[in-house]
Design an enzyme around this catalytic site. Sequence first.
Site, PDB file in Angstrom:
ATOM      1  N   TYR A   1      64.400 -19.874  59.569  1.00 34.70           N
ATOM      2  CA  TYR A   1      64.520 -20.961  58.812  1.00 34.70           C
ATOM      3  C   TYR A   1      63.560 -20.511  57.604  1.00 34.70           C
ATOM      4  O   TYR A   1      62.665 -19.603  57.653  1.00 34.70           O
ATOM      5  CB  TYR A   1      64.259 -22.185  59.056  1.00 34.70           C
ATOM      6  CG  TYR A   1      63.064 -22.330  59.990  1.00 34.70           C
ATOM      7  CD1 TYR A   1      61.889 -22.476  59.434  1.00 34.70           C
ATOM      8  CD2 TYR A   1      62.842 -22.695  61.421  1.00 34.70           C
ATOM      9  CE1 TYR A   1      60.434 -22.319  60.056  1.00 34.70           C
ATOM     10  CE2 TYR A   1      61.649 -22.819  62.014  1.00 34.70           C
ATOM     11  CZ  TYR A   1      60.508 -22.911  61.429  1.00 34.70           C
ATOM     12  OH  TYR A   1      59.240 -22.971  62.280  1.00 34.70           O
ATOM     13  N   CYS A   2      63.988 -21.027  56.162  1.00 32.90           N
ATOM     14  CA  CYS A   2      63.214 -20.662  54.962  1.00 32.90           C
ATOM     15  C   CYS A   2      63.174 -18.940  54.784  1.00 32.90           C
ATOM     16  O   CYS A   2      61.857 -18.456  54.911  1.00 32.90           O
ATOM     17  CB  CYS A   2      61.746 -21.299  55.107  1.00 32.90           C
ATOM     18  SG  CYS A   2      60.966 -21.183  53.416  1.00 32.90           S
ATOM     19  N   PRO A   3      64.422 -18.468  55.038  1.00 27.25           N
ATOM     20  CA  PRO A   3      64.004 -17.013  54.931  1.00 27.25           C
ATOM     21  C   PRO A   3      63.783 -16.395  53.607  1.00 27.25           C
ATOM     22  O   PRO A   3      63.828 -17.177  52.512  1.00 27.25           O
ATOM     23  CB  PRO A   3      65.590 -16.388  55.067  1.00 27.25           C
ATOM     24  CG  PRO A   3      66.544 -17.587  54.855  1.00 27.25           C
ATOM     25  CD  PRO A   3      65.433 -18.627  54.855  1.00 27.25           C
TER      26      PRO A   3
ATOM     27  N   LYS B   1      60.646 -13.584  63.873  1.00 32.50           N
ATOM     28  CA  LYS B   1      59.559 -14.371  62.723  1.00 32.50           C
ATOM     29  C   LYS B   1      58.810 -15.098  63.246  1.00 32.50           C
ATOM     30  O   LYS B   1      59.080 -16.142  63.982  1.00 32.50           O
ATOM     31  CB  LYS B   1      60.537 -14.896  61.588  1.00 32.50           C
ATOM     32  CG  LYS B   1      59.748 -15.405  60.411  1.00 32.50           C
ATOM     33  CD  LYS B   1      60.822 -15.974  59.375  1.00 32.50           C
ATOM     34  CE  LYS B   1      60.239 -16.970  58.227  1.00 32.50           C
ATOM     35  NZ  LYS B   1      60.860 -17.412  57.520  1.00 32.50           N
TER      36      LYS B   1
END
Length: 281
Positions: A148-150, A161
């Site tokens: 998420y939020c790459p 991550k």
Amino acid sequence: MISYASLLKQEKWRLIDQSTTGLHVSPLHSFGMDDTLCSSVGSGLAPATARTWVHERTIVLGIQDTRLPYLEEALHYLEDKDYRYIVRNSGGLAVVLDEGVLNISLILPEQDRGIDINSGYDTMWDLIKHMFNEYGKEIEAKEIVGSYCPGSYDLSIDGQKFAGISQRRLRNGVAVQIYLCVSGSGRERAEIIKEFYQQGVQGKTTKFEYPVIVPEVMASLSELLGVSLTVDQVMTKLLLTLKDNAEFLYADHLQEEEIPLFESYYHRVVERNEKILQPFR
């Protein structure tokens, strides 16, 4: 431009620790704080400042998230899962905050010397590498697809991550912000965001390409390092690293001159959120 290697080294580092008090206030408080510090550090009123913050179960949305075709359904899902939600004023997409996630902001002065975007990111990456170098794990900065939020400065170990970095620039100040998943399950946090997007998109074609979340690519530092880390332990690592990179490190709070700034910036953040989210409440 200043090289990133010199940005972590400051004559003075001021530390404002809100890793405990933040649990009792809205996360909007933190975005008002960082804007305040950008202004005071950028104007020379205050030295380079590190601020730490932790908030209870909250999904911090990016502006693109507010354009989901079925946003109302997605927000109801978050409410059902007992998450609050706000919209931040820096870049990026939805992220998860809870008591196992430590946020660090480094607020640096630009003044008459520019700090390019990558230098800000590299400074935070350098800080995190210093903090966790004892574990002998390589911390990479690259986009982790499926997270998420790459972004190009996702921080990962062995392809999973554990942190993401964003930046906010205001009045000659630069706030480089990171969320560190210290403890808990990175996969479970990612499952929440995965379902949020599934509820918000529902197969509809959108101009913006929302991430397809693969929960297995996310983990906490405790999971990745095989140790039971706490926010307090990571705070100690941060203090030691800042101390190694400053002639003088001191704990502080907002000074008298900064309080009116905070009241103004916090009001702006609250008003902006109310304007964006009011139709869905």
